[in-house]
Design an enzyme around this catalytic site. Structure first.
Site, PDB file in Angstrom:
ATOM      1  N   SER A  21       0.823  -1.212   0.000  1.00 13.58           N
ATOM      2  CA  SER A  21       0.000   0.000   0.000  1.00 13.58           C
ATOM      3  C   SER A  21       0.858   1.264   0.000  1.00 13.58           C
ATOM      4  O   SER A  21       0.611   2.199  -0.763  1.00 13.58           O
ATOM      5  CB  SER A  21      -0.921   0.010   1.221  1.00 13.58           C
ATOM      6  N   ARG A  25       1.392   4.046  -3.233  1.00 14.49           N
ATOM      7  CA  ARG A  25       1.140   5.483  -3.072  1.00 14.49           C
ATOM      8  C   ARG A  25       2.376   6.285  -3.477  1.00 14.49           C
ATOM      9  O   ARG A  25       2.292   7.299  -4.181  1.00 14.49           O
ATOM     10  CB  ARG A  25       0.787   5.802  -1.604  1.00 14.49           C
ATOM     11  N   ASP A 310      -7.878  -6.712   5.362  1.00 14.20           N
ATOM     12  CA  ASP A 310      -7.009  -7.701   4.704  1.00 14.20           C
ATOM     13  C   ASP A 310      -6.502  -8.785   5.657  1.00 14.20           C
ATOM     14  O   ASP A 310      -5.938  -9.788   5.213  1.00 14.20           O
ATOM     15  CB  ASP A 310      -5.804  -7.009   4.040  1.00 14.20           C
ATOM     16  N   ARG A 341     -14.494 -12.762  -0.723  1.00 13.27           N
ATOM     17  CA  ARG A 341     -13.727 -13.424   0.342  1.00 13.27           C
ATOM     18  C   ARG A 341     -14.613 -14.038   1.429  1.00 13.27           C
ATOM     19  O   ARG A 341     -14.203 -14.998   2.076  1.00 13.27           O
ATOM     20  CB  ARG A 341     -12.731 -12.444   0.978  1.00 13.27           C
ATOM     21  N   ARG A 384      -4.617 -14.026  -0.606  1.00 11.68           N
ATOM     22  CA  ARG A 384      -4.811 -14.118   0.859  1.00 11.68           C
ATOM     23  C   ARG A 384      -5.511 -15.414   1.265  1.00 11.68           C
ATOM     24  O   ARG A 384      -5.406 -15.845   2.408  1.00 11.68           O
ATOM     25  CB  ARG A 384      -5.546 -12.891   1.393  1.00 11.68           C
TER      26      ARG A 384
END
Ligand SMILES: O=C(O)C1=C[C@@H](OP(=O)(O)O)[C@@H](O)[C@H](O)C1
Ligand SMILES: C=C(OP(=O)(O)O)C(=O)O
Length: 423
Positions: A21, A25, A310, A341, A384
């Protein structure tokens, strides 16, 4: 990936790469402004995708590119970011202000099912020129880059915080800055705060009061800014699960006590629920995860994970493996990630013995029984799913299908895992 039933080898150190993340950015900011050096950039596939998409589109090249396009009237450039959600969302704003360039921004089959409407509406309200190429509200997008002068916009904040971050990353570049009015409930708020922390460290002036975020226009940092990316806490979460099940000490690098990553909440959550204490060694940026041998597990886990979506899969697998009843809320965004998910958890937790009930935004255990004889976990193309179920090999052998999915965020996962397991 076949995982034998294993034991945890204590006291090993694992070096995890930079936060996906934060890295994504910084890459956008680096491309919009200059004077930034990034250390410990994420080695994830998502970050590679973004790097590739941004290559040759940095601010210096942009000026030349604009002329080139005008001269040759080239067709739109096609940028395919595959499964990378942040890249898709961040590039939508980025290409909207890329004057003179037409871009077709597309992704994987799943990306074409992930929502982007609130972001596109916000950008259109600001004056951007974006069209849907297939289905209304979803990628692929055709974006004609142009100058944006409008500076106030309303954005529903309950679907994805990535829409807000996307706008915040370009905000400093807008002639009149930007005022965003967040409408409704704010989901994944920690990620918005992470963005504000990054842009303000960069020198951009921004405030967040109530539901309103204001960002001032910004030219360039006056001197070179070095940004060392903290390692990825979402990736670290799998080692908390391993520690909770294997009850041996693990060391991880490079993490800081003051983190801007919402998923650093894993340290407190696993201390309270599973007796894993985290100690920080500030000079080495190392954390040590240590299980308390006398810890008694809670009778029930009740948790709102809206701020750290997450790591929800990690937690559900740990709790199921330990047969601790759980009731997790705040998970509406899980329905629109790499896969649905919540549905994926419902299907696969059964295989390790946990029956659950799911709603639009919650998952709750119903009963625990014995795991299946030959467990084979489907990942639904979700990294994940693979990584959160892997720690179950400390309870029983299992197979994880489509093992390569881990590359999306943590390409070294299987290698790192093998260094701490003994079969
Ligand atoms: O801004 C980011 O870097 C992210 C924001 C979150 O998404 P949502 O805001 O869509 O929940 C998170 O799940 C994702 O992995 C990364
Ligand atoms: C949801 C995720 O990523 P993205 O939205 O960037 O695809 C993730 O990494 O869990």
């Amino acid at each position: 990936m076949k995982l034998e039933q294993s034991k945890l080898e204590g006291n090993r150190t694992i070096q995890i790469s930079g936060s996906k993340s934060i890295s994504n950015r910084l890459l956008i900011l680096e491309s919009l402004f200059s004077n930034i050096q990034i250390g410990n950039l994420s080695n994830s596939q998502d970050t590679d995708m973004l790097t590739k998409a941004l290559s040759e589109t940095s601010i210096e090249v942009r000026e030349g590119y604009k002329k080139q396009i005008e001269a040759s009237e080239q067709n739109a450039e096609v940028v395919d970011i595959h499964h990378a959600g942040t890249a898709m969302r961040f590039l939508t704003s980025y290409f909207s202000i890329f004057e003179g360039r037409d871009t077709i921004l597309t992704g994987s089959g799943r990306m074409k099912e992930r929502p982007i409407k609130n972001l596109v509406n916000a950008l259109r309200d600001l004056g951007a020129d974006i069209e849907y190429m297939e289905n209304e509200g979803f990628p692929p997008l055709k974006i004609k880059g142009k100058k944006i002068i409008q500076s106030t916009v309303n954005v529903p904040a309950n679907i994805s915080s990535q829409f807000i971050t996307s706008l915040l990353l370009i905000a400093g570049k807008l002639e009149n800055g930007l005022e965003i009015n967040l409408v409704g409930d704010i989901t994944s708020r920690s990620y918005i705060e992470m963005t504000l922390d990054i842009i303000t460290k960069f020198g951009i002036k921004a405030t967040f009061n109530g539901n309103v975020i204001k960002v001032e226009p910004f030219s360039n940092p006056s001197s070179v800014i070095h940004y060392e990316v903290e390692s990825d806490w979402s990736s670290a979460s799998y080692f908390y699960s391993i520690c909770a099940l294997g009850r041996e000490t693990i060391h991880l690098k490079s993490f800081y006590k003051q983190s801007t990553q919402g998923d650093s909440a894993i340290a407190d959550i696993y201390e309270k629920l599973f007796g894993i204490t985290t100690t920080f060694s500030e000079d080495e940026h190392k954390i040590t995860l240590q299980p308390d041998p006398n810890f008694s597990f809670p009778e029930k886990i009740e948790l709102d994970m809206n701020n750290c979506p997450d790591i929800a899969q990690t937690l559900c697998v740990t709790a199921s493996a330990l047969k601790i009843p759980f009731d997790i809320s705040g998970l509406g965004t899980l329905r629109v990630k790499e896969t649905d998910r919540l549905q994926a958890l419902y299907n696969e937790l059964k295989k390790i013995g946990a029956e659950t009930e799911i709603t639009d935004s919650t998952i709750q255990s119903v009963s625990f029984g014995e795991p299946e004889e030959n467990i084979s976990i489907k990942t639904y193309q979700d990294h994940r799913m693979a990584m959160s179920f892997a720690p179950f090999c400390l309870i029983k052998e299992l197979n994880i299908e489509e093992e390569d999915v881990v590359e999306k965020s943590y390409p070294m996962f299987w290698k790192d895992l093998s260094t701490i397991l003994i079969s």
